[in-house]
Design an enzyme around this catalytic site. Structure first.
Site, PDB file in Angstrom:
ATOM      1  N   SER A   1     -71.879 -52.245 -20.345  1.00  0.00           N
ATOM      2  CA  SER A   1     -70.903 -51.788 -21.322  1.00  0.00           C
ATOM      3  C   SER A   1     -70.040 -52.989 -21.696  1.00  0.00           C
ATOM      4  CB  SER A   1     -70.058 -50.672 -20.731  1.00  0.00           C
ATOM      5  OG  SER A   1     -69.559 -51.065 -19.479  1.00  0.00           O
TER       6      SER A   1
ATOM      7  N   CYS B   1     -62.189 -47.419 -12.810  1.00  0.00           N
ATOM      8  CA  CYS B   1     -62.876 -46.928 -14.004  1.00  0.00           C
ATOM      9  C   CYS B   1     -62.993 -45.410 -14.011  1.00  0.00           C
ATOM     10  CB  CYS B   1     -64.270 -47.534 -14.114  1.00  0.00           C
ATOM     11  SG  CYS B   1     -64.228 -49.302 -14.344  1.00  0.00           S
TER      12      CYS B   1
ATOM     13  N   ILE C   1     -66.242 -54.634 -23.767  1.00  0.00           N
ATOM     14  CA  ILE C   1     -64.787 -54.472 -23.812  1.00  0.00           C
ATOM     15  C   ILE C   1     -64.430 -53.528 -24.955  1.00  0.00           C
ATOM     16  CG2 ILE C   1     -62.663 -55.714 -24.382  1.00  0.00           C
ATOM     17  CD1 ILE C   1     -63.848 -58.085 -22.779  1.00  0.00           C
TER      18      ILE C   1
ATOM     19  N   HIS D   1     -66.617 -48.241 -23.573  1.00  0.00           N
ATOM     20  CA  HIS D   1     -66.089 -47.987 -22.221  1.00  0.00           C
ATOM     21  C   HIS D   1     -64.678 -48.570 -22.091  1.00  0.00           C
ATOM     22  CE1 HIS D   1     -65.784 -47.489 -17.966  1.00  0.00           C
ATOM     23  NE2 HIS D   1     -66.332 -48.625 -17.578  1.00  0.00           N
TER      24      HIS D   1
ATOM     25  N   LYS E   1     -72.262 -47.476 -22.673  1.00  0.00           N
ATOM     26  CA  LYS E   1     -72.871 -48.641 -23.313  1.00  0.00           C
ATOM     27  C   LYS E   1     -72.598 -48.707 -24.802  1.00  0.00           C
ATOM     28  CE  LYS E   1     -77.068 -48.755 -20.712  1.00  0.00           C
ATOM     29  NZ  LYS E   1     -76.650 -49.653 -19.656  1.00  0.00           N
TER      30      LYS E   1
END
Ligand SMILES: [Zn+2]
Lengths: 384, 134
Positions: free
Chosen positions: A207, A83, A209, A331, A327
Site C-alpha cells: 500500500s 494501523c 502513502i 491506506h 493497495k
C-alpha cells in the site's frame, strides 16, 4: 449486550490530498456521516488515528475533532492501535452502544500522511514496531513483511509472481470506486516489472502513502437508518500477539487474526463459509495471504492459492479488497479500519457499482496493527 | 537526543544479553521481566553466544532516516542455536550470497547514525561464518 446498527456513513476521497489538512478530512467525513442527524443526539465521539502527533503536528484529537466538527461539548477520545486504530475506534464505539452506556456514537478515523517526505513517513510508521529490537535496526514495515514473505515462500514453495493476483484484483476493483486512490487496472506484466521495495516485496505488493478519513454513526435503534438498508454489527473481537516478528512463536501464523476471527464468528453464530465478502488488511500481499489462512478461509500455506485460482474476485469464493482494498483504495493508516467497514456497508447496500459482490448479505472486516501484533475483526449483516 | 536510551541498551546491543527465566529455564531475547511461557517474574541476565542460522532475509531499497544510503542494506532474522530468534542487520555479505539456513555469527558494528547530533549507535550484526580452509 444490545444490537448495534450502522446508521450514518461518510468519507473523503483517499489520496495525496495536498490541499486538505487533518482537520479538513476529519470534519468532512463527520459532516457526511451526520447528514440529517441532530448533532445533539451524538453521545460520544471516538477518533481513530495512529500518528497525528508526528505526521500532522496535532494530538488531542478527541477534543480537536469535536470542536471543529461542531460537536462540543460531547465526550470525545482518540483511540490508537497502530494501523488498526480505525478498527479499534470502531470497536470502542460498538462497545459503548452495545453496553447501553451510549445511544449514538460517532466514530471517525483519520490520517494525514502526505505533509512529510516519504522517508519521514516510513520512520514514523515504524514506531509501531518494537522500538529497540526492530526499528533501531532500520526495518521499515515493508522490511518486516518481506522477512515473513520470503520465509513463507521458502517453506511453501511459492514464487513472487504467485502473489500477483492480490494487486490485480485490488486495482481492478478500485476502478469503479470514485473515492479510491489508484483507479487503474494493473496486469501481471506490471507486477513482474514493479520496483522492489524490500526484496521480495515490490511496489504493487505494498500500500502507499494516503490521506483520508471515514466516519460511521452507530445506534441501538435500527429506525435511525431511515430508508437505507439496515446494517447490523453481529461480531466484534480483537486480540494481540508479540510486538516483534522475531519473538513470535510462529511468525507465519497470525494468531491474533485467528483468535479475533474465531471470537467474532462465535458471537455472530457464523462460520467462514457464511461470509460473502472479506475486507482484509492487504497492506502487503503476504498479510492478505496470512489473514485468509488465520481467519479460516484457506488452510495453512494455501492462502495465496485463492489469489492464484481467481477466487478472491467479486464473484469468486472469497471476494477480498472489493473496492480496492488498502493497495488501491488507499491506506491512510489510522483511518483504514473504518474505511473497510464503509466498503463492506456499500457492498451490503448494493452500492458497490462495478465491483458489486452478487447478493452480498454478510461481510467481514479485519484490520491489522503492526506486523500482526494487534488485530480487530468485525462481522456485519444486512437486514431487511 | 536519546543518549540515555542507548546507554540502557548496552548489554543487549554489545553483548547480545537477554534473560533466563528462573522458574522454567527458558532463554529470552530480548530480556523479559515476565516469562510469556510460565509467568515467572524472576530472571537472570543471559549472554547469548551469537551463533545461529538464517531464518529469513531482505534487501532494503527504501531506508529510514539515519541509515547510510550508499551500502546495500541487508536485514535478517537469525535463529539462535540457544533458542530465540533475533532480528538484525546482515553484514560482510552480498545479497546473492545469502540463503535460508546458512550459518551466521554475531559481530559488533555501526548500526546507525542518528540525526543532527551525530549520535552513532553500535551493536550486534550478523555475518556468514567464514569457511575454514585446510
Ligand atoms: Zn518461564
Amino acid at each position: 449486550m444490545r444490537d448495534v446498527y450502522i446508521i450514518g456513513t461518510g468519507q473523503t476521497p483517499i489520496g495525496e490530498l495536498w490541499g486538505h489538512s487533518l482537520k479538513d478530512l476529519a470534519v468532512e467525513a463527520t459532516v457526511k456521516a451526520l447528514y440529517g442527524t441532530d448533532k445533539q443526539a451524538v453521545d460520544c465521539l471516538v477518533v481513530g488515528n495512529m500518528c497525528s502527533g508526528i505526521l500532522a503536528s496535532q494530538e488531542s484529537l478527541g477534543a480537536f475533532v469535536a470542536d471543529y466538527a461542531g460537536l462540543g461539548p460531547v465526550e470525545a477520545v482518540k483511540v490508537e492501535s497502530a494501523c488498526s486504530s480505525g478498527g479499534a475506534a470502531f470497536r470502542e464505539g460498538y462497545l459503548r452502544v452495545a453496553s447501553g452506556t451510549a445511544e449514538r456514537v460517532l466514530v471517525v478515523a483519520v490520517e494525514k500522511m502526505s505533509d512529510l517526505l516519504p522517508d519521514s513517513v516510513s520512520s514514523s510508521l515504524a514506531l509501531a514496531a518494537d522500538g529497540d529490537y526492530e526499528n533501531l535496526h532500520g526495518t521499515t514495515f515493508a522490511a518486516l513483511n518481506a522477512l515473513i514473505m520470503r520465509r513463507y515462500m521458502h517453506e511453501n514453495g511459492y514464487k513472487c509472481e504467485d502473489f500477483a493476483g492480490f494487486a490485480i484484483n485490488a486495482h481492478r476493483n478500485a476502478v469503479s470506486n470514485e473515492n479510491a486512490q489508484f483507479r487503474r487496472p494493473v496486469t501481471s506484466k506490471d507486477y513482474a516489472n514493479a520496483t522492489i521495495v524490500a526484496s521480495p516485496i515490490n511496489l504493487l505488493d505494498s500500500s502507499s502513502i494516503s490521506d483520508g478519513a471515514g466516519a460511521v454513526l452507530l445506534s441501538a435503534d435500527p429506525k435511525d437508518s431511515g430508508s437505507a438498508r439496515k446494517v447490523r454489527v453481529v461480531g466484534s473481537a480483537a486480540a494481540t500477539d508479540t510486538i516483534a516478528v522475531a519473538t513470535r512463536k510462529d511468525p507465519l501464523w497470525l494468531s491474533a487474526a485467528e483468535i479475533s476471527a474465531r471470537r467474532a464468528f462465535s458471537q455472530a453464530g457464523l462460520e467462514p463459509g457464511d461470509i460473502d465478502l472479506f475486507e482484509l488488511h492487504d497492506a502487503f500481499s503476504i498479510m492478505a495471504t496470512l489473514s485468509l489462512e488465520a481467519a479460516g478461509f484457506a488452510p495453512r500455506g494455501r492462502g495465496v492459492r485463492l489469489a492464484m485460482e481467481g477466487e478472491i474476485v467479486p464473484n469468486g469464493k472469497v471476494p477480498i479488497a472489493t473496492r480496492g482494498g488498502l493497495k488501491a483504495r488507499g491506506h491512510p493508516v489510522g483511518a483504514t479500519g473504518v474505511l473497510q467497514v464503509l466498503d463492506a456497508v456499500a457492498q451490503l447496500r448494493g452500492q458497490a457499482g462495478g465491483s458489486q459482490v452478487p447478493d452480498a448479505r454478510t461481510a467481514m472486516t479485519q484490520n491489522i496493527g503492526g506486523s500482526g501484533a494487534s488485530i480487530y475483526t468485525h462481522i456485519l449483516v444486512a437486514e431487511d | 537526543m536519546e543518549l540515555p536510551r542507548y546507554h540502557r541498551l548496552q548489554g543487549a546491543l554489545y553483548r547480545l544479553e537477554g534473560s533466563r527465566c528462573n522458574a522454567c529455564g527458558t532463554l529470552h531475547f530480548p530480556a523479559r521481566a515476565v516469562c510469556p511461557g510460565c509467568g515467572g517474574t524472576e530472571h537472570l541476565p543471559h549472554r547469548f553466544k551469537g551463533a545461529g542460522t538464517l531464518w529469513s532475509f531482505s534487501e532494503l531499497y527504501q531506508l529510514q532516516r539515519g541509515h547510510p544510503k550508499d551500502i546495500p542494506h541487508l536485514v535478517g532474522i537469525i535463529q539462535l542455536d540457544e533458542g530465540p530468534r533475533v532480528l538484525a542487520q546482515i553484514t560482510d555479505a552480498e545479497p546473492e550470497e545469502l540463503s535460508i539456513g546458512m550459518r551466521l555469527e554475531m559481530v559488533t558494528r555501526l548500526i546507525r547514525s542518528l540525526g543532527e547530533d551525530g549520535l552513532r549507535i553500535y551493536g550486534y550484526k550478523f555475518r556468514p561464518v567464514m569457511e575454514k580452509n585446510g
